[in-house]
Design an enzyme around this catalytic site. Structure first.
Site, PDB file in Angstrom:
ATOM      1  N   LYS A  34      -6.938  -9.160   0.475  1.00 58.13           N
ATOM      2  CA  LYS A  34      -7.442  -7.887   1.023  1.00 58.13           C
ATOM      3  C   LYS A  34      -7.708  -6.868  -0.083  1.00 58.13           C
ATOM      4  CE  LYS A  34      -3.865  -6.834   3.609  1.00 58.13           C
ATOM      5  NZ  LYS A  34      -2.926  -7.938   3.425  1.00 58.13           N
ATOM      6  N   ARG A  67      -1.359  -2.471  11.294  1.00 55.81           N
ATOM      7  CA  ARG A  67      -0.644  -3.739  11.200  1.00 55.81           C
ATOM      8  C   ARG A  67       0.148  -4.021  12.476  1.00 55.81           C
ATOM      9  NH1 ARG A  67      -0.075  -3.984   5.189  1.00 55.81           N
ATOM     10  NH2 ARG A  67       0.860  -5.959   4.612  1.00 55.81           N
ATOM     11  N   ARG A 110       0.703 -14.002  -8.198  1.00 49.28           N
ATOM     12  CA  ARG A 110       0.091 -12.665  -8.158  1.00 49.28           C
ATOM     13  C   ARG A 110       0.743 -11.718  -9.167  1.00 49.28           C
ATOM     14  NH1 ARG A 110      -1.223  -9.377  -2.768  1.00 49.28           N
ATOM     15  NH2 ARG A 110       1.001  -9.504  -2.296  1.00 49.28           N
ATOM     16  N   ARG A 154       5.153  -8.309  -7.956  1.00 50.52           N
ATOM     17  CA  ARG A 154       5.757  -7.477  -6.903  1.00 50.52           C
ATOM     18  C   ARG A 154       7.074  -8.086  -6.437  1.00 50.52           C
ATOM     19  NH1 ARG A 154       1.089  -6.150  -2.585  1.00 50.52           N
ATOM     20  NH2 ARG A 154       2.880  -6.413  -1.215  1.00 50.52           N
ATOM     21  N   ARG A 174       7.303 -12.048   5.440  1.00 52.33           N
ATOM     22  CA  ARG A 174       6.061 -11.265   5.586  1.00 52.33           C
ATOM     23  C   ARG A 174       5.031 -12.048   6.396  1.00 52.33           C
ATOM     24  NH1 ARG A 174       4.518  -9.870  -0.320  1.00 52.33           N
ATOM     25  NH2 ARG A 174       2.876  -8.630   0.608  1.00 52.33           N
TER      26      ARG A 174
HETATM   27  P1  AMP Z   1       0.744  -4.766   1.336  1.00 52.00           P
HETATM   28  O1  AMP Z   1       0.605  -4.224  -0.030  1.00 52.00           O
HETATM   29  O2  AMP Z   1      -0.410  -4.361   2.224  1.00 52.00           O
HETATM   30  O3  AMP Z   1       0.979  -6.257   1.351  1.00 52.00           O
HETATM   31  O4  AMP Z   1       2.046  -4.082   1.968  1.00 52.00           O
HETATM   32  C1  AMP Z   1       3.332  -4.277   1.395  1.00 52.00           C
HETATM   33  C2  AMP Z   1       4.413  -3.849   2.354  1.00 52.00           C
HETATM   34  O5  AMP Z   1       4.241  -2.459   2.668  1.00 52.00           O
HETATM   35  C3  AMP Z   1       4.410  -4.556   3.699  1.00 52.00           C
HETATM   36  O6  AMP Z   1       5.076  -5.809   3.648  1.00 52.00           O
HETATM   37  C4  AMP Z   1       5.129  -3.523   4.572  1.00 52.00           C
HETATM   38  O7  AMP Z   1       6.521  -3.559   4.338  1.00 52.00           O
HETATM   39  C5  AMP Z   1       4.593  -2.204   4.023  1.00 52.00           C
HETATM   40  N1  AMP Z   1       3.374  -1.777   4.743  1.00 52.00           N
HETATM   41  C6  AMP Z   1       2.123  -1.679   4.245  1.00 52.00           C
HETATM   42  N2  AMP Z   1       1.255  -1.274   5.186  1.00 52.00           N
HETATM   43  C7  AMP Z   1       1.975  -1.117   6.326  1.00 52.00           C
HETATM   44  C8  AMP Z   1       1.664  -0.744   7.656  1.00 52.00           C
HETATM   45  N3  AMP Z   1       0.405  -0.451   8.037  1.00 52.00           N
HETATM   46  N4  AMP Z   1       2.679  -0.702   8.547  1.00 52.00           N
HETATM   47  C9  AMP Z   1       3.941  -0.953   8.202  1.00 52.00           C
HETATM   48  N5  AMP Z   1       4.303  -1.353   6.977  1.00 52.00           N
HETATM   49  C10 AMP Z   1       3.338  -1.430   6.027  1.00 52.00           C
END
Ligand code: AMP
Length: 220
Positions: A13, A88, A123, A156, A167
């Site tokens: 993404k 999400r 990553r 990360r 996740r």
């Molecule tokens: P990402 O970088 O998009 O993979 O997000 C990393 C982490 O941030 C996720 O595993 C969630 O813990 C949190 N997170 C990101 N976006 C959201 C969202 N829209 N709702 C809830 N948690 C989020």
């Protein structure tokens, strides 16, 4: 255009959002990046989000909805935006609908789970500009350094195998239903993300061109 990009963690993404943002000249609002920024800055938001993120769970809806609302109401999003990682959950999708912003399309990148697990191990992310790399599929030009800003790349903490499994489970149980939500509203465009960055980008580009053509025809 007001766009959303969806996909499992590690589906690409962030990488695709960066390409689309640059092509269309619209900002990407990445909730993951905003939350990681808050953690790095040691803010109250960061401190409360960290434990959820470390466990691979979603940060509570009201927290994330409040953040996105602030961005969408700001000047930066008035000529369009690309939401990466939001909504999400169905609650978040419903909240976005209540904000009254029209969404033009929801782009979903589909990648098989076994490929996701393999990709996440490799990553690496830039703490400076948020650019994302993969040691196998998209290595930086200088090992360990960001191509754009030369900052030292890091893995990360939530990309470890155990958290990745949580996740993915969270994605399937809470985020997949959001695709149905948008499919029912005629907004979902799914593309196969299994075959590399360029292939996926080409498919997204074609999908976006079709959307723009449809828009132009509607205006005539
Ligand atoms: P990402 O970088 O998009 O993979 O997000 C990393 C982490 O941030 C996720 O595993 C969630 O813990 C949190 N997170 C990101 N976006 C959201 C969202 N829209 N709702 C809830 N948690 C989020």
């Amino acid at each position: 255009m007001n766009l959303i990009i969806m996909g499992a963690p590690g589906a690409g993404k962030g990488t695709q959002a960066q390409i689309i943002s640059e092509k269309l000249g619209i900002p990407t609002i990445s909730t993951g990046d905003i939350l990681r920024g808050a953690i790095a800055a040691g803010t109250e938001l960061g401190n409360s989000a960290k434990s959820y993120m470390d466990r691979g769970e979603l940060v509570p809806d009201d927290v994330v909805i409040g953040i996105v609302r602030q961005y969408l109401e700001s000047e930066c999003c008035k000529d369009g935006f690309l939401l990466d990682g939001f909504p999400r959950s169905i609650e978040q999708a419903e909240a976005l609908q209540k904000f009254g912003v029209k969404i033009d399309a929801v782009l979903a990148i589909e990648v098989d789970d076994d490929k996701i697990v393999e990709r996440m191990g490799g990553r690496r992310v830039c703490p400076g500009c948020g650019a994302s790399y993969n040691l196998k599929y998209k290595p930086p030009r200088v090992p360990g350094r960001c191509d754009r800003c030369s900052a030292e790349l890091y893995a990360r903490s939530d990309d470890n195998p155990e958290t990745v499994r949580t996740r993915l489970a969270t994605y399937h149980s809470q985020t997949e239903p959001v695709k149905k939500f948008y499919a029912e509203r005629g907004l979902l465009v799914s593309v196969d993300g299994n075959n590399g960055i360029e292939n996926t980008s080409g498919l997204l580009q074609k999908a976006l061109s079709r959307l723009t053509e449809k828009d132009d025809t509607a205006e005539e």
